[in-house]
Design a protein around this motif. Structure first.
Motif, short mmCIF file in Angstrom:
data_model
loop_
_atom_site.label_atom_id
_atom_site.label_comp_id
_atom_site.label_asym_id
_atom_site.label_seq_id
_atom_site.Cartn_x
_atom_site.Cartn_y
_atom_site.Cartn_z
N ILE A 157 0.83 -1.21 0.00
CA ILE A 157 0.00 0.00 0.00
C ILE A 157 0.86 1.25 0.00
O ILE A 157 0.59 2.20 -0.75
CB ILE A 157 -0.97 0.00 1.20
N GLN A 158 1.90 1.27 0.82
CA GLN A 158 2.76 2.44 0.88
C GLN A 158 3.45 2.70 -0.46
O GLN A 158 3.55 3.84 -0.91
CB GLN A 158 3.81 2.27 1.98
N GLN A 159 3.92 1.64 -1.11
CA GLN A 159 4.58 1.80 -2.40
C GLN A 159 3.60 2.24 -3.48
O GLN A 159 3.93 3.09 -4.32
CB GLN A 159 5.29 0.50 -2.80
N ALA A 160 2.40 1.70 -3.47
CA ALA A 160 1.39 2.11 -4.45
C ALA A 160 1.04 3.58 -4.26
O ALA A 160 0.89 4.33 -5.24
CB ALA A 160 0.14 1.24 -4.33
N PHE A 161 0.92 4.00 -3.01
CA PHE A 161 0.63 5.40 -2.71
C PHE A 161 1.76 6.31 -3.20
O PHE A 161 1.51 7.37 -3.77
CB PHE A 161 0.40 5.57 -1.21
N GLN A 162 2.98 5.86 -3.00
CA GLN A 162 4.14 6.64 -3.45
C GLN A 162 4.16 6.76 -4.97
O GLN A 162 4.41 7.84 -5.50
CB GLN A 162 5.42 5.98 -2.94
N VAL A 163 3.87 5.68 -5.67
CA VAL A 163 3.82 5.72 -7.14
C VAL A 163 2.72 6.66 -7.60
O VAL A 163 2.92 7.48 -8.51
CB VAL A 163 3.63 4.30 -7.73
N ARG A 164 1.55 6.57 -6.97
CA ARG A 164 0.45 7.46 -7.35
C ARG A 164 0.82 8.92 -7.13
O ARG A 164 0.58 9.76 -8.00
CB ARG A 164 -0.82 7.14 -6.57
N ASN A 165 1.41 9.22 -5.99
CA ASN A 165 1.82 10.60 -5.74
C ASN A 165 2.86 11.07 -6.75
O ASN A 165 2.79 12.20 -7.23
CB ASN A 165 2.38 10.74 -4.32
#
Length: 71
Positions: A23-31
């Motif tokens: 989840i943290q990595q997906a959020f970082q990619v989205r940002n």
């Protein structure tokens, strides 16, 4: 949402810690895609995110099924 998920589901052992990282990595990619001027996600990065999302969805569905049956 991420902090709540970590508190209620990761720290209690209901889900593996790797899902917190997912989840943290997906959020970082989205940002990065939304806010970095020159960030473009590669096809490989997108595939990794997609595969992780599918894996996590299966885990969540399994968890919800056990909650319905009381197992």
């Amino acid at each position: 949402m991420i902090a709540y998920f970590q508190k209620e589901y990761i720290k209690t052992g209901k889900f593996d810690v790797k899902y917190s990282r997912y989840i943290q990595q997906a959020f970082q990619v989205r940002n990065s895609c939304d806010y970095d001027d020159f960030y473009i996600a590669s096809k490989e990065d997108a595939k990794i995110q997609y595969d992780r999302a599918e894996e996590m969805l299966e885990e969540v569905i399994g968890y919800l099924d056990t909650q319905k049956t009381g197992a």
